[in-house]
Structure formats: structure tokens, C-alpha cells
Design a protein around this motif. Structure first.
Motif, mmCIF file in Angstrom:
data_model
loop_
_atom_site.group_PDB
_atom_site.id
_atom_site.type_symbol
_atom_site.label_atom_id
_atom_site.label_comp_id
_atom_site.label_asym_id
_atom_site.label_seq_id
_atom_site.Cartn_x
_atom_site.Cartn_y
_atom_site.Cartn_z
ATOM 1 N N ASN A 162 -39.133 -16.769 29.094
ATOM 2 C CA ASN A 162 -38.209 -16.371 28.197
ATOM 3 C C ASN A 162 -37.745 -17.738 27.260
ATOM 4 O O ASN A 162 -38.051 -18.801 27.633
ATOM 5 N N GLN A 166 -40.763 -13.445 21.042
ATOM 6 C CA GLN A 166 -42.087 -12.887 21.746
ATOM 7 C C GLN A 166 -41.911 -13.344 23.091
ATOM 8 O O GLN A 166 -41.789 -14.699 23.473
ATOM 9 N N ASP A 167 -42.372 -12.563 23.984
ATOM 10 C CA ASP A 167 -42.527 -12.949 25.343
ATOM 11 C C ASP A 167 -43.794 -14.074 25.678
ATOM 12 O O ASP A 167 -44.689 -13.724 24.523
ATOM 13 N N SER A 191 -33.405 -10.104 31.250
ATOM 14 C CA SER A 191 -34.000 -9.740 29.997
ATOM 15 C C SER A 191 -33.461 -9.955 28.809
ATOM 16 O O SER A 191 -32.160 -10.042 28.552
ATOM 17 N N PHE A 223 -34.269 -10.696 24.650
ATOM 18 C CA PHE A 223 -35.423 -10.263 23.652
ATOM 19 C C PHE A 223 -36.474 -9.388 24.242
ATOM 20 O O PHE A 223 -36.235 -8.366 24.677
ATOM 21 N N GLN A 224 -37.830 -9.698 23.972
ATOM 22 C CA GLN A 224 -39.024 -8.949 24.422
ATOM 23 C C GLN A 224 -39.575 -9.727 25.934
ATOM 24 O O GLN A 224 -40.525 -9.366 26.347
ATOM 25 N N SER A 225 -38.607 -10.417 26.675
ATOM 26 C CA SER A 225 -39.100 -10.984 27.942
ATOM 27 C C SER A 225 -38.314 -10.288 29.008
ATOM 28 O O SER A 225 -36.984 -10.028 28.815
ATOM 29 N N ASP A 226 -39.000 -9.594 30.035
ATOM 30 C CA ASP A 226 -38.294 -9.241 31.145
ATOM 31 C C ASP A 226 -38.599 -10.052 32.573
ATOM 32 O O ASP A 226 -39.909 -10.335 32.643
ATOM 33 N N ASN A 241 -44.518 -3.873 20.657
ATOM 34 C CA ASN A 241 -44.216 -5.046 20.317
ATOM 35 C C ASN A 241 -43.451 -5.168 18.859
ATOM 36 O O ASN A 241 -44.132 -4.874 17.923
ATOM 37 N N ILE A 267 -37.225 -6.863 15.667
ATOM 38 C CA ILE A 267 -36.647 -7.147 17.030
ATOM 39 C C ILE A 267 -35.164 -6.835 17.221
ATOM 40 O O ILE A 267 -34.831 -6.554 18.190
ATOM 41 N N ARG A 319 -34.537 -3.230 17.808
ATOM 42 C CA ARG A 319 -34.592 -3.057 19.146
ATOM 43 C C ARG A 319 -33.514 -3.421 19.754
ATOM 44 O O ARG A 319 -33.085 -2.439 20.646
ATOM 45 N N GLU A 320 -32.841 -4.715 19.428
ATOM 46 C CA GLU A 320 -31.646 -4.905 20.216
ATOM 47 C C GLU A 320 -30.553 -4.145 20.045
ATOM 48 O O GLU A 320 -29.730 -3.748 20.973
#
Length: 483
Positions: free
Chosen positions: A51, A55-56, A128, A130-133, A365, A372, A375-376
Motif C-alpha cells: 500500500n 492503486q494497489d 485497508s 484506498f484500494q489496497s487490502d 477498480n 477513488i 468510493r472512499e
């Protein structure tokens, strides 16, 4: 036994005579200062998430191993543990579990453990954002390995001496938030305009002035054996991170390179537990390594810039190290409290806009800034109205360290240093959890990336004054009980 008792009494008498008739810094008969340090490898496996980006990124290689670096101090009555991990950020759940495991083995109370992330943007994902988990196996691994660092450091406890000093290195820190010339468009992802811009570009003709100060200080704490062999070194610098890795590669960034460079500079002899150096992140929420008001830098190769920064900062830390006066014993103390802060949640209109944007995106994505952050917004709506955060203050003799679980703006750190009853004082950010950016109310009014509502920035506008007031209270309590 009688000879040992006589020797102890004689040494205490010498301490009394040298300190004008009182035991050294409140030292009691028989007390010995001890310290231990250790590292624990926390490198993630290939194929898991990195992260630090919107973007992941998937791990494809390991440039340099990442570690949890631990220092345990013991004044004979109180033990403190400080851990700095090569992670972008780490959630409270992992650290709480690590503290409990370490406490069960070492008996050091969890509230006397200060655990933080460096904020390298090229480490394994621990929470987690943004788009990383995170990978479930990795979070379990982290819990165990961070606890292991404390346990191993505690196992290495041995008689030691300690000292500190403060260096200055302004050449590697710049405020990244800029005021722009009147009329410059500064749209944000929420359909409105900001008054400042983060990372506006080197040589941008619309630059006006930085929107805040810097903190060039490098506090350095050094621990040695009674004979003078280096055991550990803890430094602090208010620099966000450096970056510049090859894609998909794990790296501890300049923090890890600083640790290795200090080891080289001190020429340590491995005739006992290995020397451990660690660099903690200061108050760098609005600070980076780019001089936007200067000339465009030449292109660099991957890892070149972070190594250069590590070498410059280590050189200044080494200068400080050479001037440090050591104490055979100091008293230790700690205070911890938990406060609740409000969450900036979207209203119905904002949520409707965000939901529509996400629904119109082409795939799972999110690509554009608007997508982005939309989505948040849909994720933040599920947050509680209030969140609890841990705040800490540690005292090492006449030095104090405060800890905040955020990406703290530099103005906050400077204010804490100025008003603290202890000199020196410094703040370790991203400590004991992760609660996003911590701008001041004034910076909230200016807007800009660090204030944009997301899981990386969601605390109430007045969070920083509430945090600083609480930390002043903790520091005052430490001062009131200081021997």
C-alpha cells in the motif's frame, strides 16, 4: 555478600558526592539501568499487497528486507518498550494484539509500549487504505513478529548507559503544500476548489509560497554498554518518506537505509547482541523531500534518492552521536490515555453524488480521483460517529517522546516541542494505530489532499487541538512526578 554490599554502598556514596549529596537522578541503592534491542523480520511474501498508493500494487520482488526494530529500557523499576516497524501504517488492532502477546511474556505493561510505523510506501499492506487490502495471513504474521521484537529485546536486557542530543538537517525537508497565485484553478475530487495544492510540481509558474514551515531537527537517543560498545540508536526526522523504488519491490525506504548506514558508521563489533538503529517518523504529514521552489532535479535511478537522503541524515546523526554525554542511570516514566474524536461523515447529498460516481465507473477498480474518493465516501459512511485513539507520553530522564496515531502536520510537532516542559521533546507519528492525517483546523480551511475525506483523512476538524491539549496534560503529569 558483605563485600558486595560494601561495594554497592561505596558506589552509591560516590554518586551522592558527585551529585551534591543526592543519589544520581533519583537513583536508589542497587538500581542498575539496563537496555536491550532486537529486530524482527516482517517482510511480506511475494504476491501480496503493497500500500501507499491510490492503486494497489502487488509484491513481485524484495529489494531490502523490512523489520520491526525494538528497544527496551529498564531503570530498575519501570520498563519501556519502543518499536518502529517498516510499514506504511498499521492498525490499532494489530498493535493491541502484539502488545498483549509481548506483555504476557515480558510482563511489560501494554501501556508502556510505543509501537509505530515508519511510513515507507513500499512495504506490505497492514491495513485497508484506498484500494489496497491486507492479506489475512500477513496481519497474523505481523502481530507475532512485532511482539517478537519486544520479547527478543527484553531477552537482551543488560547493564547500559544512555544519552541524547539533537541535530539539524534542513536540506532534506520541504513543505509540500503550496499557496498558488490568484486565479489558479485548484479543483478537488468533491466538486469544489481548494486554497492550497499538495505537490504542485517543481518550477510551476503559478507557485506563490509554501503553506507552512518545516522541522529540521534530528533528535538522537544512543544506548551503549558500560564499556562504550553501541547497543542501539533511536532517531526521529519529520520527513514523510522518499520513495523511488522499482515497481512491485519491497523496501524499507530511507528509514532502513539509515539504520544500515548508522551501523556502518559506528563500526560495531558483533561480540554480543547486534547493534540496532532505528529511524522513527516525526511530524511529517505536510512534509516531503521535494524542493518545489527550486530547480528541476536530474532523473535518478531506483533507490538512488532514498540512499542519498539516508546518508545525509545519518551523517548529521553521527555528528550528534559524537557529542553525546552518557548517563549511567536515568529514571523512566510513561503516561497513556484514550480519547474519542468525531468522524467527518458525508451528508445525504454528498453520499448520493459519491454513489452515482461509483455506479458509473467502468469496473471494480476506481481510476480517476473522483471515482477513488467517491468510493472512499461510500466506505466512510459506515464508520462510527466517534473513534477512540491512544495518546502517549514517555519520559527518559529529562527527555520526552509523545506518540500520535496519525500523519501529523509539522505545525503540531513544533508546538509540542515549544510548549513541552521537557527539553528535548519530539513526537513519533503513526504510533499505536492509524487514524489518517492530522491537519490543524487552519489547514482544514485551506483544503488540499491531506484534508480530503477518506479512510486516510477522516477525523474531525478540531482533532489536533484536542490531541495537543491531551498530550500537554500527559507531559504535565510526567513533570509533576519527575524526581
Amino acid at each position: 555478600m558483605q563485600a558486595k554490599s560494601a561495594l554497592t554502598s561505596f558506589l552509591l556514596l560516590i554518586g551522592v558526592l558527585l551529585t551534591g549529596g543526592s543519589p544520581l537522578y533519583g537513583q536508589q541503592a542497587g538500581q542498575v539501568f539496563r537496555a536491550g534491542a532486537a529486530t524482527s523480520n516482517i517482510t511480506p511474501r511475494i504476491g501480496t499487497s503493497i500500500n501507499g498508493n491510490m492503486q494497489d500494487v502487488i509484491t513481485t520482488g524484495i529489494h531490502d528486507e523490512t523489520h520491526a526494530r525494538a528497544l527496551v529500557l529498564d531503570d530498575g523499576t519501570i520498563q519501556l518498550a519502543i518499536v518502529v516497524s517498516d510499514l506504511c501504517m498499521v492498525p490499532r488492532e494489530i498493535l493491541d494484539a502484539a502488545k498483549q502477546r509481548a506483555q504476557s511474556v515480558t510482563r511489560i505493561p501494554a501501556e508502556r509500549m510505543m509501537m509505530s510505523a515508519t511510513h515507507t510506501h513500499s512495504a506490505g499492506t497492514a491495513c485497508s487504505v484506498f484500494q489496497s487490502d491486507p492479506d489475512a495471513d500477513y496481519t497474523k504474521f505481523l502481530t507475532e513478529r512485532i511482539a517478537d521484537a519486544v520479547i527478543r529485546a527484553n531477552n537482551n536486557l543488560a547493564p547500559a548507559r544512555i544519552g541524547w542530543g539533537v541535530g539539524h538537517e534542513p536540506s532534506q525537508v520541504f513543505n509540500r503544500r503550496w499557496r498558488m497565485k490568484p486565479g489558479t484553478a485548484m479543483p478537488n475530487p468533491f466538486g469544489t476548489e481548494d486554497k492550497v495544492r499538495m505537490n504542485p510540481g517543481v518550477g510551476n509558474p503559478d507557485l506563490l509560497e509554501p503553506a507552512g514551515p518545516i522541522d529540521p531537527e534530528i533528535p538522537v537517543i544512543s544506548v551503549q554498554t558500560p564499556e562504550g560498545r553501541p547497543l542501539a540508536l533511536l532517531a526521529n526526522y519529520s520527513l514523510h518518506y522518499v520513495g523511488g523504488t522499482a515497481k512491485g519491490e519491497i523496501s524499507a525506504d530511507y528509514y532502513g537505509m539509515f539504520a544500515e548506514r548508522m551501523k556502518q558508521l559506528l563500526c560495531t563489533i558483533e561480540d554480543g547482541p547486534a547493534f540496532v538503529a532505528m529511524m522513527s517518523n516525526g511530524t511529517s504529514g505536510n512534509i516531503n523531500n521535494i524542493d518545489f521552489g527550486g530547480e528541476k532535479p536530474r532523473p535518478t535511478q531506483p533507490y538512488e534518492k532514498m540512499r542519498a537522503v539516508a546518508n545525509v541524515v545519518a551523517a548529521e546523526a553521527y555528528k550528534v552521536y559524537q557529542t553525546i554525554e552518557y548517563r549511567d542511570w536515568i529514571s523512566l516514566d510513561a503516561r497513556q490515555t484514550e480519547i474519542s474524536l468525531g468522524v467527518r461523515k458525508p451528508d445525504a447529498k454528498e453520499l448520493k453524488r459519491a454513489t452515482d460516481i461509483v455506479a458509473s465507473a467502468k469496473g471494480p477498480n476506481m481510476v480517476s480521483r473522483e471515482e477513488i474518493y467517491a468510493r472512499e465516501t461510500t466506505l466512510i459512511k459506515n464508520y462510527p460517529d466517534q473513534v477512540p485513539i491512544i495518546l502517549q507520553a514517555f519520559r527518559l530522564g529529562d527527555l520526552a517522546i509523545t506518540a500520535i496515531p496519525c500523519e501529523v502536520f509539522v505545525e503540531i510537532g513544533l508546538e509540542l516541542k515549544e510548549k513541552s516542559p521537557f527539553k528535548p521533546t519530539f513526537t513519533i507519528s503513526l504510533a499505536n494505530g492509524y487514524n489518517g492525517y492530522l491537519p490543524t483546523p487552519e489547514h482544514h480551511r485551506l483544503g488540499g489532499y491531506e484534508t480530503w475525506r477518506a479512510r486516510s483523512s477522516y477525523l474531525e476538524v478540531d482533532a489536533s487541538p484536542k490531541i495537543t491539549k491531551t498530550l500537554y496534560d500527559l507531559l504535565s503529569k510526567l513533570k509533576a512526578t519527575h524526581p
